[in-house]
Design a protein around this motif. Structure first.
Motif, PDB file in Angstrom:
ATOM      1  N   GLY A  54      81.317  71.674   8.304  1.00  0.00           N
ATOM      2  CA  GLY A  54      81.263  73.101   8.582  1.00  0.00           C
ATOM      3  C   GLY A  54      81.864  73.969   7.500  1.00  0.00           C
ATOM      4  N   GLN A  55      82.191  73.366   6.379  1.00  0.00           N
ATOM      5  CA  GLN A  55      82.842  74.107   5.309  1.00  0.00           C
ATOM      6  C   GLN A  55      82.001  74.186   4.046  1.00  0.00           C
ATOM      7  OE1 GLN A  55      86.923  72.540   4.959  1.00  0.00           O
ATOM      8  NE2 GLN A  55      86.481  71.576   6.916  1.00  0.00           N
ATOM      9  N   ASN A  56      80.863  73.485   4.050  1.00  0.00           N
ATOM     10  CA  ASN A  56      79.981  73.558   2.890  1.00  0.00           C
ATOM     11  C   ASN A  56      78.529  73.516   3.357  1.00  0.00           C
ATOM     12  OD1 ASN A  56      79.113  70.736   3.073  1.00  0.00           O
ATOM     13  ND2 ASN A  56      81.163  70.226   2.370  1.00  0.00           N
ATOM     14  N   VAL A  57      77.644  73.872   2.468  1.00  0.00           N
ATOM     15  CA  VAL A  57      76.231  73.990   2.812  1.00  0.00           C
ATOM     16  C   VAL A  57      75.654  72.648   3.261  1.00  0.00           C
ATOM     17  CG1 VAL A  57      73.952  74.537   1.876  1.00  0.00           C
ATOM     18  CG2 VAL A  57      75.910  75.959   1.285  1.00  0.00           C
ATOM     19  N   ARG A  58      76.019  71.580   2.578  1.00  0.00           N
ATOM     20  CA  ARG A  58      75.467  70.264   2.923  1.00  0.00           C
ATOM     21  C   ARG A  58      75.809  69.859   4.356  1.00  0.00           C
ATOM     22  NH1 ARG A  58      77.698  65.355  -0.173  1.00  0.00           N
ATOM     23  NH2 ARG A  58      78.915  65.172   1.715  1.00  0.00           N
ATOM     24  N   SER A  59      77.047  70.061   4.758  1.00  0.00           N
ATOM     25  CA  SER A  59      77.435  69.657   6.109  1.00  0.00           C
ATOM     26  C   SER A  59      76.754  70.536   7.162  1.00  0.00           C
ATOM     27  CB  SER A  59      78.947  69.694   6.278  1.00  0.00           C
ATOM     28  OG  SER A  59      79.431  71.012   6.325  1.00  0.00           O
ATOM     29  N   ILE A  60      76.622  71.812   6.872  1.00  0.00           N
ATOM     30  CA  ILE A  60      75.950  72.701   7.824  1.00  0.00           C
ATOM     31  C   ILE A  60      74.475  72.347   7.935  1.00  0.00           C
ATOM     32  CG2 ILE A  60      75.259  75.100   8.227  1.00  0.00           C
ATOM     33  CD1 ILE A  60      78.039  75.876   7.105  1.00  0.00           C
ATOM     34  N   LEU A  61      73.837  72.077   6.798  1.00  0.00           N
ATOM     35  CA  LEU A  61      72.416  71.690   6.832  1.00  0.00           C
ATOM     36  C   LEU A  61      72.204  70.366   7.566  1.00  0.00           C
ATOM     37  CD1 LEU A  61      71.106  72.747   3.309  1.00  0.00           C
ATOM     38  CD2 LEU A  61      70.648  73.817   5.526  1.00  0.00           C
ATOM     39  N   SER A  62      73.134  69.440   7.420  1.00  0.00           N
ATOM     40  CA  SER A  62      72.988  68.169   8.141  1.00  0.00           C
ATOM     41  C   SER A  62      73.083  68.396   9.642  1.00  0.00           C
ATOM     42  CB  SER A  62      74.012  67.139   7.668  1.00  0.00           C
ATOM     43  OG  SER A  62      75.315  67.539   8.019  1.00  0.00           O
ATOM     44  N   GLY A  63      73.961  69.291  10.076  1.00  0.00           N
ATOM     45  CA  GLY A  63      74.042  69.633  11.498  1.00  0.00           C
ATOM     46  C   GLY A  63      72.773  70.299  11.988  1.00  0.00           C
ATOM     47  N   VAL A  64      72.215  71.189  11.178  1.00  0.00           N
ATOM     48  CA  VAL A  64      70.955  71.862  11.538  1.00  0.00           C
ATOM     49  C   VAL A  64      69.829  70.844  11.650  1.00  0.00           C
ATOM     50  CG1 VAL A  64      69.204  73.486  10.703  1.00  0.00           C
ATOM     51  CG2 VAL A  64      71.620  74.101  10.617  1.00  0.00           C
ATOM     52  N   VAL A  65      69.790  69.884  10.735  1.00  0.00           N
ATOM     53  CA  VAL A  65      68.752  68.847  10.780  1.00  0.00           C
ATOM     54  C   VAL A  65      68.876  68.025  12.063  1.00  0.00           C
ATOM     55  CG1 VAL A  65      68.009  66.677   9.693  1.00  0.00           C
ATOM     56  CG2 VAL A  65      68.358  68.719   8.300  1.00  0.00           C
ATOM     57  N   LEU A  66      70.092  67.671  12.441  1.00  0.00           N
ATOM     58  CA  LEU A  66      70.293  66.892  13.670  1.00  0.00           C
ATOM     59  C   LEU A  66      69.881  67.680  14.913  1.00  0.00           C
ATOM     60  CD1 LEU A  66      73.690  65.144  12.896  1.00  0.00           C
ATOM     61  CD2 LEU A  66      71.435  64.066  13.070  1.00  0.00           C
ATOM     62  N   LEU A  67      70.259  68.954  14.975  1.00  0.00           N
ATOM     63  CA  LEU A  67      69.862  69.786  16.118  1.00  0.00           C
ATOM     64  C   LEU A  67      68.348  69.976  16.155  1.00  0.00           C
ATOM     65  CD1 LEU A  67      72.657  72.508  16.127  1.00  0.00           C
ATOM     66  CD2 LEU A  67      72.251  70.770  17.879  1.00  0.00           C
ATOM     67  N   THR A  68      67.735  70.148  14.990  1.00  0.00           N
ATOM     68  CA  THR A  68      66.281  70.301  14.921  1.00  0.00           C
ATOM     69  C   THR A  68      65.584  69.027  15.375  1.00  0.00           C
ATOM     70  OG1 THR A  68      66.490  71.893  13.117  1.00  0.00           O
ATOM     71  CG2 THR A  68      64.345  70.833  13.388  1.00  0.00           C
ATOM     72  N   ALA A  69      66.083  67.885  14.943  1.00  0.00           N
ATOM     73  CA  ALA A  69      65.490  66.611  15.357  1.00  0.00           C
ATOM     74  C   ALA A  69      65.574  66.435  16.869  1.00  0.00           C
ATOM     75  CB  ALA A  69      66.189  65.453  14.650  1.00  0.00           C
ATOM     76  N   ALA A  70      66.704  66.791  17.455  1.00  0.00           N
ATOM     77  CA  ALA A  70      66.851  66.690  18.914  1.00  0.00           C
ATOM     78  C   ALA A  70      65.892  67.642  19.608  1.00  0.00           C
ATOM     79  CB  ALA A  70      68.300  66.983  19.324  1.00  0.00           C
ATOM     80  N   ALA A  71      65.733  68.848  19.079  1.00  0.00           N
ATOM     81  CA  ALA A  71      64.810  69.822  19.672  1.00  0.00           C
ATOM     82  C   ALA A  71      63.372  69.324  19.592  1.00  0.00           C
ATOM     83  CB  ALA A  71      64.945  71.168  18.971  1.00  0.00           C
ATOM     84  N   VAL A  72      62.988  68.817  18.445  1.00  0.00           N
ATOM     85  CA  VAL A  72      61.626  68.284  18.278  1.00  0.00           C
ATOM     86  C   VAL A  72      61.382  67.150  19.258  1.00  0.00           C
ATOM     87  CG1 VAL A  72      60.140  66.991  16.673  1.00  0.00           C
ATOM     88  CG2 VAL A  72      61.340  69.048  15.890  1.00  0.00           C
ATOM     89  N   PHE A  73      62.368  66.291  19.417  1.00  0.00           N
ATOM     90  CA  PHE A  73      62.227  65.176  20.354  1.00  0.00           C
ATOM     91  C   PHE A  73      62.030  65.677  21.785  1.00  0.00           C
ATOM     92  CE2 PHE A  73      64.038  61.758  23.041  1.00  0.00           C
ATOM     93  CZ  PHE A  73      63.110  60.768  22.731  1.00  0.00           C
ATOM     94  N   MET A  74      62.810  66.693  22.184  1.00  0.00           N
ATOM     95  CA  MET A  74      62.662  67.241  23.539  1.00  0.00           C
ATOM     96  C   MET A  74      61.276  67.850  23.747  1.00  0.00           C
ATOM     97  SD  MET A  74      66.376  68.930  24.384  1.00  0.00           S
ATOM     98  CE  MET A  74      65.735  69.897  25.704  1.00  0.00           C
TER      99      MET A  74
END
Length: 155
Positions: free
Chosen positions: A85-105
């Motif tokens: 949550g302190q750099n772009v890479r970590s935030i983007l990885s969280g967004v990717v995980l949330l997006t993957a979960a949303a796509v799966f649902m």
């Protein structure tokens, strides 16, 4: 004293992750009511009632039971120290995980709408995940009151 920018960013990211996950869930529930077969009662039971039980348990148990709270608090602290949550890479990885979960649902809803298996489990699992994310966000507030942590996060 004021908190360091890193801590403020971490705390904000934890909160936004919970809010984003909840919004994704709300959108999936609305989509399910439009697409899933069965009456309103069945859809509400599978997307709101049972998942609500799982969300409640996954939120409350880590806050009440020390045997779960201590390792989760340690995980939250290690996440901060690792830079989540302190750099772009970590935030983007969280967004990717949330997006993957949303796509799966949404994929599960689409399959069920076309005669596939009813997606009750995916709603309960996602709701439990939201509960754990919310517990982590609350544990951030617990951590910042701890004297040892306070020394490291205050400017």
């Amino acid at each position: 004293m004021a908190h360091t920018p890193a801590w403020r960013n971490f705390k904000r990211t934890e909160d936004l992750t919970v809010a984003t996950a909840a919004l994704i869930y709300a959108g999936a529930v609305a989509h399910a009511f439009n697409r899933l077969p069965g009456g309103t009662e069945l859809i509400a039971q599978r997307t709101l009632l049972w998942p609500g039980v799982f969300l409640s348990l996954s939120l409350s148990l880590p806050l009440v039971l020390g045997v779960i709270r201590r390792p989760l608090t340690r995980y939250v602290w290690m996440s901060f120290q690792a830079g989540f949550g302190q750099n772009v890479r970590s935030i983007l990885s969280g967004v990717v995980l949330l997006t993957a979960a949303a796509v799966f649902m949404y994929w599960q809803i689409s399959n069920a709408a076309n005669g596939g298996r009813y997606p009750a489990g995916v709603f309960s699992g996602y709701a439990a995940g939201i509960g754990i994310l919310a517990a982590q966000a609350l544990l951030v507030r617990v951590l910042e009151r701890h004297p040892e942590v306070r020394k490291q996060i205050e400017e």
